[in-house]
Design a protein around this motif. Structure first.
Motif, PDB file in Angstrom:
ATOM      1  N   UNK A 170       0.817  -1.215   0.000  1.00 43.10           N
ATOM      2  CA  UNK A 170       0.000   0.000   0.000  1.00 43.10           C
ATOM      3  C   UNK A 170       0.850   1.264   0.000  1.00 43.10           C
ATOM      4  N   UNK A 171       2.009   1.205   0.592  1.00 41.18           N
ATOM      5  CA  UNK A 171       2.879   2.389   0.577  1.00 41.18           C
ATOM      6  C   UNK A 171       3.286   2.734  -0.848  1.00 41.18           C
ATOM      7  N   UNK A 172       3.606   1.730  -1.630  1.00 43.08           N
ATOM      8  CA  UNK A 172       3.959   1.984  -3.029  1.00 43.08           C
ATOM      9  C   UNK A 172       2.745   2.528  -3.787  1.00 43.08           C
ATOM     10  N   UNK A 173       1.562   2.000  -3.491  1.00 38.13           N
ATOM     11  CA  UNK A 173       0.355   2.477  -4.166  1.00 38.13           C
ATOM     12  C   UNK A 173       0.104   3.952  -3.831  1.00 38.13           C
ATOM     13  N   UNK A 174       0.328   4.341  -2.575  1.00 39.66           N
ATOM     14  CA  UNK A 174       0.182   5.751  -2.196  1.00 39.66           C
ATOM     15  C   UNK A 174       1.141   6.619  -3.015  1.00 39.66           C
ATOM     16  N   UNK A 175       2.377   6.183  -3.129  1.00 36.41           N
ATOM     17  CA  UNK A 175       3.370   6.946  -3.904  1.00 36.41           C
ATOM     18  C   UNK A 175       2.970   7.043  -5.376  1.00 36.41           C
ATOM     19  N   UNK A 176       2.450   5.953  -5.915  1.00 33.86           N
ATOM     20  CA  UNK A 176       2.029   5.975  -7.319  1.00 33.86           C
ATOM     21  C   UNK A 176       0.838   6.914  -7.519  1.00 33.86           C
ATOM     22  N   UNK A 177      -0.086   6.936  -6.562  1.00 32.74           N
ATOM     23  CA  UNK A 177      -1.213   7.871  -6.671  1.00 32.74           C
ATOM     24  C   UNK A 177      -0.738   9.319  -6.536  1.00 32.74           C
ATOM     25  N   UNK A 178       0.246   9.543  -5.697  1.00 25.89           N
ATOM     26  CA  UNK A 178       0.791  10.895  -5.580  1.00 25.89           C
ATOM     27  C   UNK A 178       1.418  11.341  -6.902  1.00 25.89           C
ATOM     28  N   UNK A 179       2.148  10.434  -7.531  1.00 28.44           N
ATOM     29  CA  UNK A 179       2.736  10.752  -8.834  1.00 28.44           C
ATOM     30  C   UNK A 179       1.648  10.981  -9.878  1.00 28.44           C
ATOM     31  N   UNK A 180       0.620  10.147  -9.850  1.00 27.29           N
ATOM     32  CA  UNK A 180      -0.493  10.304 -10.791  1.00 27.29           C
ATOM     33  C   UNK A 180      -1.204  11.634 -10.558  1.00 27.29           C
ATOM     34  N   UNK A 181      -1.366  12.018  -9.284  1.00 22.91           N
ATOM     35  CA  UNK A 181      -2.020  13.280  -8.970  1.00 22.91           C
ATOM     36  C   UNK A 181      -1.241  14.481  -9.470  1.00 22.91           C
ATOM     37  N   UNK A 182       0.076  14.381  -9.508  1.00 20.05           N
ATOM     38  CA  UNK A 182       0.876  15.488 -10.062  1.00 20.05           C
ATOM     39  C   UNK A 182       0.804  15.521 -11.585  1.00 20.05           C
ATOM     40  N   UNK A 183       0.753  14.335 -12.188  1.00 18.01           N
ATOM     41  CA  UNK A 183       0.752  14.250 -13.645  1.00 18.01           C
ATOM     42  C   UNK A 183      -0.631  14.525 -14.230  1.00 18.01           C
ATOM     43  N   UNK A 184      -1.662  13.989 -13.603  1.00 13.08           N
ATOM     44  CA  UNK A 184      -3.034  14.146 -14.096  1.00 13.08           C
ATOM     45  C   UNK A 184      -3.964  14.361 -12.912  1.00 13.08           C
ATOM     46  N   UNK A 185      -3.896  15.544 -12.291  1.00 12.07           N
ATOM     47  CA  UNK A 185      -4.680  15.780 -11.073  1.00 12.07           C
ATOM     48  C   UNK A 185      -6.175  15.722 -11.326  1.00 12.07           C
ATOM     49  N   UNK A 186      -6.895  15.061 -10.412  1.00 13.26           N
ATOM     50  CA  UNK A 186      -8.347  15.008 -10.479  1.00 13.26           C
ATOM     51  C   UNK A 186      -8.875  14.578  -9.122  1.00 13.26           C
ATOM     52  N   UNK A 187     -10.112  14.959  -8.783  1.00 19.25           N
ATOM     53  CA  UNK A 187     -10.693  14.529  -7.512  1.00 19.25           C
ATOM     54  C   UNK A 187     -10.796  13.005  -7.377  1.00 19.25           C
ATOM     55  N   UNK A 188     -11.014  12.309  -8.501  1.00 19.28           N
ATOM     56  CA  UNK A 188     -11.113  10.856  -8.445  1.00 19.28           C
ATOM     57  C   UNK A 188      -9.777  10.237  -8.044  1.00 19.28           C
ATOM     58  N   UNK A 189      -8.688  10.766  -8.604  1.00 22.55           N
ATOM     59  CA  UNK A 189      -7.359  10.282  -8.222  1.00 22.55           C
ATOM     60  C   UNK A 189      -7.126  10.535  -6.740  1.00 22.55           C
ATOM     61  N   UNK A 190      -7.504  11.726  -6.270  1.00 23.04           N
ATOM     62  CA  UNK A 190      -7.315  12.064  -4.858  1.00 23.04           C
ATOM     63  C   UNK A 190      -8.161  11.164  -3.959  1.00 23.04           C
ATOM     64  N   UNK A 191      -9.356  10.825  -4.386  1.00 27.47           N
ATOM     65  CA  UNK A 191     -10.211   9.933  -3.609  1.00 27.47           C
ATOM     66  C   UNK A 191      -9.588   8.543  -3.515  1.00 27.47           C
ATOM     67  N   UNK A 192      -9.038   8.065  -4.627  1.00 25.04           N
ATOM     68  CA  UNK A 192      -8.369   6.761  -4.612  1.00 25.04           C
ATOM     69  C   UNK A 192      -7.112   6.799  -3.742  1.00 25.04           C
ATOM     70  N   UNK A 193      -6.416   7.933  -3.753  1.00 19.89           N
ATOM     71  CA  UNK A 193      -5.241   8.067  -2.881  1.00 19.89           C
ATOM     72  C   UNK A 193      -5.662   7.967  -1.414  1.00 19.89           C
ATOM     73  N   UNK A 194      -6.814   8.557  -1.105  1.00 21.56           N
ATOM     74  CA  UNK A 194      -7.302   8.499   0.273  1.00 21.56           C
ATOM     75  C   UNK A 194      -7.543   7.056   0.706  1.00 21.56           C
TER      76      UNK A 194
END
Length: 436
Positions: free
Chosen positions: A335-359
């Motif tokens: 899960x730690x790696x998944x959090x990091x990948x979502x953070x990278x995705x949020x910088x590259x393609x920010x969206x509320x859905x990405x942020x919700x999945x990061x949560x």
């Protein structure tokens, strides 16, 4: 056989003829429409005459038998319908004369099996160009999202208007209107048939990838209706992604999208129970996951990493899916790696859905208390307004935090917003399990 009569028909009539039409059309329609569009220089006309050829096959094949070269038969009929259309058009004498000369006034071009059909249909290099051009035209940014999806499924996927309508739970007339408007829009915008020049290819390819992603998303998590997953729609998106990966083999995000689709679809067999009810990730029997699809997805992800200078948005989502696909259990997931990948995705393609999945990932990597402020920060998101996703995640976090009254309120809101009956049942089950 007289020139222009079409290929000889083999034995097989009635229902087998109609089934053959459907099977051939599903496989060959992109090549047929693409070849006709190249031949006529008119995308809308090509799609129209291809549909006329399909209609003629539905009448002829059940009665007289299936042609030995069914794809060539359809293309030949389509070519003749194109000639008829040019004949009817005022001011097109020059173009008609050129076509008529090539065809010998409705006959066959010399040196081919049947009216030149095999020449158009079976040149592998030209087929690739035609199909790729067809994909780019169908997904042109000048079209609305709905029009791009409908047109792609129609001319590239070979689906009928009825099938598209059933897939998206809209009236057939709505789909037909979208396709008609799309063809008129392409004509009015003067969009040429062909693969766009290099300077335009990046933007256009992004549109193509987005359309395929939208089709798969609707298939993998149906927005409405009684089925959680629409397997046919998801499978069609995967097929389109494979075609694109073969035709555009040097683009990282093409392989990233294919990887994402394969890895996500690998979990389909375990996502529903015997009666079609949803099965949560934690409760899924991972032995039912499709190992072959996981293998294809990981191979495509490797290709994306080898081809590009870092993963794009689809590649990052595929990397997240790979974390799930290779983990033996929810608890053992990185899960730690998944959090990091979502953070990278949020910088590259920010969206509320990405942020919700990061949560959600943060709640698993740390605890739900760390994730709840992230979710609450999305309360005013316009993109999530009216969606069941936000209150559903919030209700889950509040349940885990031992706050059942607030959890019930959030989950009831999710039920009210959810359009899919299977997901509503799942949410109602969570409400029923609350204490307090």
């Amino acid at each position: 056989m007289a020139r222009g009569d079409g290929p000889a028909l083999s034995v097989g009539t009635g229902r087998s003829g109609r089934e053959a039409v459907a099977a051939v059309w599903r496989i060959e329609s992109p090549r047929i429409v693409g070849a006709l569009a190249r031949y006529t220089g008119d995308f809308a006309l090509a799609e129209d005459v291809a549909q006329e050829a399909l209609a003629e096959a539905l009448v002829t094949w059940p009665r007289e038998g299936v042609p030995r070269e069914p794809g060539a038969w359809l293309l030949t009929v389509g070519r003749r319908r194109a000639i008829d259309a040019f004949r009817r058009r005022a001011g097109r004498d020059e173009r008609y004369a050129a076509l008529a000369h090539e065809l010998g006034e409705g006959g066959a071009a010399p040196g081919t099996v049947d009216g030149g059909a095999d020449e158009l249909l079976f040149d592998p290099d030209r087929i690739d160009d035609d199909v790729l051009a067809l994909i780019f035209v169908s997904c042109h940014p000048v079209l609305s999202r709905e029009a791009r999806v409908a047109l792609t499924l129609r001319v590239v996927g070979g689906l009928t208007s009825d099938e598209i309508a059933r897939a998206f739970l809209v009236p057939t007339a709505t789909v037909q209107a979208r396709i008609t408007r799309a063809k008129k829009t392409l004509g009015a915008a003067g969009v040429p048939f062909g693969v766009p020049p290099a300077a335009e290819r990046g933007e256009r390819l992004s549109s193509v990838l987005h359309v395929i992603y939208l089709i798969f998303t609707e298939g993998s998590s149906a927005s409405s209706g009684d089925d959680l997953i629409r397997l046919d729609l998801a499978a069609e998106a995967r097929r389109l992604a494979r075609v694109l990966a073969r035709l555009v083999s040097d683009h990282a995000e093409v392989h990233g999208l294919l990887a994402l689709l394969e890895l996500t679809a690998a979990r389909f067999p375990a996502r529903t129970g015997p009666d079609g009810e949803p099965v949560l990730l934690a409760d899924q029997d991972r032995r039912r996951w499709d190992a072959a699809a996981i293998g294809r997805g990981r191979a495509a992800l490797d290709r994306a990493q080898e081809t590009g200078r870092g993963l794009g948005a689809y590649g990052l989502q595929a990397a997240i899916a790979a974390c799930h696909a290779t983990a033996p259990s929810v608890e053992a997931t990185d899960w730690q790696r998944i959090v990091l990948l979502y953070e990278a995705l949020g910088r590259l393609a920010p969206s509320p859905v990405v942020e919700l999945n990061r949560a959600v990932a943060v709640s698993m990597a740390q605890d739900p208390a760390a994730a709840l402020p992230i979710v609450d920060g999305l309360a005013d998101s316009a993109e999530l307004a009216g969606s069941h996703l936000l209150p559903s995640v919030r209700g889950e976090l509040l349940t885990r935090l031992g706050r059942p009254v607030e959890a019930r309120e959030a989950l009831e809101l999710a039920v009210a917003r959810c359009g899919n009956e299977r997901e509503r049942d799942l949410l109602r089950g969570k409400i029923a399990g609350l204490r307090g």
